[in-house]
Scaffold this motif. Sequence first.
Motif, PDB file in Angstrom:
ATOM      1  N   LEU A  39     -36.754  14.824 -10.518  1.00 28.77           N
ATOM      2  CA  LEU A  39     -36.883  13.575 -10.159  1.00 28.77           C
ATOM      3  C   LEU A  39     -35.992  13.404  -8.814  1.00 28.77           C
ATOM      4  O   LEU A  39     -34.754  13.578  -9.050  1.00 28.77           O
ATOM      5  CB  LEU A  39     -36.416  12.693 -11.300  1.00 28.77           C
ATOM      6  CG  LEU A  39     -36.240  11.085 -10.945  1.00 28.77           C
ATOM      7  CD1 LEU A  39     -37.625  10.551 -10.678  1.00 28.77           C
ATOM      8  CD2 LEU A  39     -35.507  10.357 -12.016  1.00 28.77           C
ATOM      9  N   ALA A  40     -36.735  12.695  -8.096  1.00 31.64           N
ATOM     10  CA  ALA A  40     -35.753  12.441  -6.821  1.00 31.64           C
ATOM     11  C   ALA A  40     -35.520  11.005  -6.782  1.00 31.64           C
ATOM     12  O   ALA A  40     -36.154  10.143  -6.841  1.00 31.64           O
ATOM     13  CB  ALA A  40     -36.476  12.860  -5.576  1.00 31.64           C
ATOM     14  N   GLU A  94     -24.423  21.015 -21.045  1.00 30.92           N
ATOM     15  CA  GLU A  94     -25.676  20.444 -21.124  1.00 30.92           C
ATOM     16  C   GLU A  94     -26.130  19.807 -19.893  1.00 30.92           C
ATOM     17  O   GLU A  94     -27.244  19.639 -19.458  1.00 30.92           O
ATOM     18  CB  GLU A  94     -25.767  19.656 -22.305  1.00 30.92           C
ATOM     19  CG  GLU A  94     -25.393  20.274 -23.438  1.00 30.92           C
ATOM     20  CD  GLU A  94     -25.487  19.254 -24.830  1.00 30.92           C
ATOM     21  OE1 GLU A  94     -26.793  18.832 -25.136  1.00 30.92           O
ATOM     22  OE2 GLU A  94     -24.247  18.702 -25.318  1.00 30.92           O
ATOM     23  N   ILE A  95     -25.230  19.358 -19.222  1.00 36.95           N
ATOM     24  CA  ILE A  95     -25.407  18.460 -17.931  1.00 36.95           C
ATOM     25  C   ILE A  95     -24.458  18.957 -16.843  1.00 36.95           C
ATOM     26  O   ILE A  95     -23.328  18.872 -17.185  1.00 36.95           O
ATOM     27  CB  ILE A  95     -25.437  16.914 -18.111  1.00 36.95           C
ATOM     28  CG1 ILE A  95     -26.004  16.482 -19.209  1.00 36.95           C
ATOM     29  CG2 ILE A  95     -25.676  16.285 -16.894  1.00 36.95           C
ATOM     30  CD1 ILE A  95     -26.063  14.933 -19.503  1.00 36.95           C
ATOM     31  N   ALA A  96     -24.876  19.447 -16.007  1.00 34.81           N
ATOM     32  CA  ALA A  96     -24.160  19.983 -14.637  1.00 34.81           C
ATOM     33  C   ALA A  96     -24.496  19.205 -13.414  1.00 34.81           C
ATOM     34  O   ALA A  96     -25.587  18.757 -13.428  1.00 34.81           O
ATOM     35  CB  ALA A  96     -24.281  21.277 -14.454  1.00 34.81           C
ATOM     36  N   MET A  97     -23.500  19.303 -12.428  1.00 38.12           N
ATOM     37  CA  MET A  97     -23.659  18.435 -11.300  1.00 38.12           C
ATOM     38  C   MET A  97     -23.022  19.337  -9.925  1.00 38.12           C
ATOM     39  O   MET A  97     -21.966  19.999 -10.111  1.00 38.12           O
ATOM     40  CB  MET A  97     -22.901  17.366 -11.369  1.00 38.12           C
ATOM     41  CG  MET A  97     -23.184  15.923 -10.225  1.00 38.12           C
ATOM     42  SD  MET A  97     -22.321  14.579 -10.459  1.00 38.12           S
ATOM     43  CE  MET A  97     -22.945  13.714  -8.898  1.00 38.12           C
ATOM     44  N   LEU A 178     -29.921  19.780 -17.836  1.00 38.44           N
ATOM     45  CA  LEU A 178     -30.227  18.889 -16.867  1.00 38.44           C
ATOM     46  C   LEU A 178     -29.181  19.225 -15.572  1.00 38.44           C
ATOM     47  O   LEU A 178     -28.179  19.309 -15.739  1.00 38.44           O
ATOM     48  CB  LEU A 178     -29.940  17.675 -17.115  1.00 38.44           C
ATOM     49  CG  LEU A 178     -29.969  16.207 -16.146  1.00 38.44           C
ATOM     50  CD1 LEU A 178     -31.425  16.306 -15.608  1.00 38.44           C
ATOM     51  CD2 LEU A 178     -29.375  15.019 -16.858  1.00 38.44           C
ATOM     52  N   LEU A 179     -29.696  19.240 -14.561  1.00 40.51           N
ATOM     53  CA  LEU A 179     -28.877  19.528 -13.092  1.00 40.51           C
ATOM     54  C   LEU A 179     -28.941  18.441 -12.276  1.00 40.51           C
ATOM     55  O   LEU A 179     -29.967  17.989 -12.076  1.00 40.51           O
ATOM     56  CB  LEU A 179     -29.315  20.524 -12.422  1.00 40.51           C
ATOM     57  CG  LEU A 179     -28.760  21.111 -11.157  1.00 40.51           C
ATOM     58  CD1 LEU A 179     -27.245  21.304 -11.320  1.00 40.51           C
ATOM     59  CD2 LEU A 179     -29.434  22.180 -10.406  1.00 40.51           C
ATOM     60  N   ILE A 180     -27.683  17.825 -11.891  1.00 40.68           N
ATOM     61  CA  ILE A 180     -27.806  16.704 -10.836  1.00 40.68           C
ATOM     62  C   ILE A 180     -27.482  17.274  -9.655  1.00 40.68           C
ATOM     63  O   ILE A 180     -26.286  17.667  -9.609  1.00 40.68           O
ATOM     64  CB  ILE A 180     -27.116  15.498 -11.451  1.00 40.68           C
ATOM     65  CG1 ILE A 180     -27.515  15.031 -12.899  1.00 40.68           C
ATOM     66  CG2 ILE A 180     -26.992  14.400 -10.312  1.00 40.68           C
ATOM     67  CD1 ILE A 180     -26.400  13.922 -13.445  1.00 40.68           C
ATOM     68  N   SER A 210     -34.050  20.702 -15.888  1.00 37.15           N
ATOM     69  CA  SER A 210     -34.468  19.483 -15.168  1.00 37.15           C
ATOM     70  C   SER A 210     -33.580  19.271 -14.178  1.00 37.15           C
ATOM     71  O   SER A 210     -32.426  19.424 -14.254  1.00 37.15           O
ATOM     72  CB  SER A 210     -34.750  18.357 -16.370  1.00 37.15           C
ATOM     73  OG  SER A 210     -35.727  18.672 -17.471  1.00 37.15           O
ATOM     74  N   ILE A 211     -34.239  18.490 -13.306  1.00 36.68           N
ATOM     75  CA  ILE A 211     -33.269  18.189 -12.029  1.00 36.68           C
ATOM     76  C   ILE A 211     -33.340  16.716 -11.680  1.00 36.68           C
ATOM     77  O   ILE A 211     -34.507  16.333 -11.592  1.00 36.68           O
ATOM     78  CB  ILE A 211     -33.507  19.144 -10.734  1.00 36.68           C
ATOM     79  CG1 ILE A 211     -33.371  20.784 -11.204  1.00 36.68           C
ATOM     80  CG2 ILE A 211     -32.853  18.981  -9.551  1.00 36.68           C
ATOM     81  CD1 ILE A 211     -33.727  21.488  -9.853  1.00 36.68           C
ATOM     82  N   ILE A 212     -32.140  16.102 -11.256  1.00 31.43           N
ATOM     83  CA  ILE A 212     -32.211  14.894 -10.650  1.00 31.43           C
ATOM     84  C   ILE A 212     -31.580  15.215  -9.184  1.00 31.43           C
ATOM     85  O   ILE A 212     -30.469  15.499  -8.954  1.00 31.43           O
ATOM     86  CB  ILE A 212     -31.135  13.760 -11.536  1.00 31.43           C
ATOM     87  CG1 ILE A 212     -31.825  13.489 -12.627  1.00 31.43           C
ATOM     88  CG2 ILE A 212     -31.253  12.613 -10.395  1.00 31.43           C
ATOM     89  CD1 ILE A 212     -30.949  12.432 -13.424  1.00 31.43           C
TER      90      ILE A 212
END
Length: 342
Positions: A39-40, A94-97, A178-180, A210-212
Motif C-alpha cells: 500500500l502506497a 512483527e512490524i519493522a520500519m 509488515l514493513l513500513i 506486506s509493505i506500507i
Amino acid sequence: MSEENLLEVRDLHVSFHTYNGEVQSVRGVDFQVKKGETLAIVGESGCGKSVTSQSIMGLIPQPPGKIRSGEILFEGRDLTRFSEKQMEKVRGKEIAMIFQDPMTSLNPTMTVGRQITEGLEKHQRLGKAEARQKAVEMLRLVGIPSPESRMNQYPHHFSGGMRQRAMIAIALACAPKLLIADEPTTALDVTIQAQILNRMNDLKKQLDTSIILITHDLGVVAETADRVAVMYAGKVVETGTVEEIFNRPRHPYTWGLMGSVPRLDLSSRETLRPIPGTPPDLLQPPQGCPFAGRCQYAMKICKTQMPETTEISGFHRTACWLEHPMSPAVTPPNEWVGGGSQ
C-alpha cells in the motif's frame, strides 16, 4: 476485522501540542493493508503520512504528541492500547520500519553488523555466532558486496545507497509481517533507487511481507504498489488500486498531483501544472473539505461540510462533493498519466 487484512487503521486522530496551540496532524484516517500487498500512501509534505506510520510503530512522543482516538488493529490487536513494553516485542519482530534518513537512523557508535545482530539476539533468541551468520546473509540479500568485512564497519564507512540497504537488512532481519518504508529512496540517485525498489519487491516475494510505502514520488508508486491512499491535510481523500488512481482518479487533489508529475511526452511549450495555494493551517483546520481553498471546482458546501466517502468500485473510494448526484458535471483535466476520464 477481515481475515485478509493484516492491518486496519480506523478513524485515527493524532495531535501535537505546541506553544501556538494544538496541531491536528492526522484527522480521521482509515485504511487497510492486506497480507502480502504493498500500500502506497502519497501526498504533499506535511499531510500526515509519516505521523501515521509513526503512530503504527508506537513512536509518537507523548507529550507533545497524542493519539486522541481511533484504532490501529494489527492481526486483530489494537496497538493503541499496548504499553511500551508490549510494543518493544512488536517492533522489529512483527512490524519493522525503514526510516527516511538512514544516516540519522543508524547508530554511529555501533558497527553495522552489530545493529543487525542485536535484533536477532533479542527477538529470535539466536546465539552470537548464529546471529552473525544470519546478519551476513541479510547483507548479502540486500546486495551489499563483501558482507563479511562490511559487518565490522561503521555507518560512516557506507555510501548513502549502502546505508539505505543496511537499513533494509536491519528491518527485514527478523522477517516481519509488515514493513513500513518511509521515503526509502529519498536523496538517492535513480540507479540506486531502482536497485533498492527491486530488492524490496524481491524480498516481499521471498518473505511474504506486506509493505506500507510512504512517498511523494508517483513514479515509485507506479513501479511498486498494489493500492494507493492519497492523503491531504491529515485525511485520506482517495483510495484505489494503482490502475484506478493513475488512470481514473476522481478527486481534484489527485488530479493536481498527477498534473504536477514531470512527463517525457510534454512538448517544450508545455509546463508542469503546480497546485496553486498552500495547505490549510492544521492549528485551525477547515470545517469542510480541506482542499476547498485550492480547488477550482469548489462549491459553497465544500467550504462548510466535509464530504462523505463515496464508493466508486470495490477498492476505489473518494471523499468529494463532486460525486454527489446533485453536483454539476465536471470534466477532469487530462494532463495526468493515463489520461482517463471521470
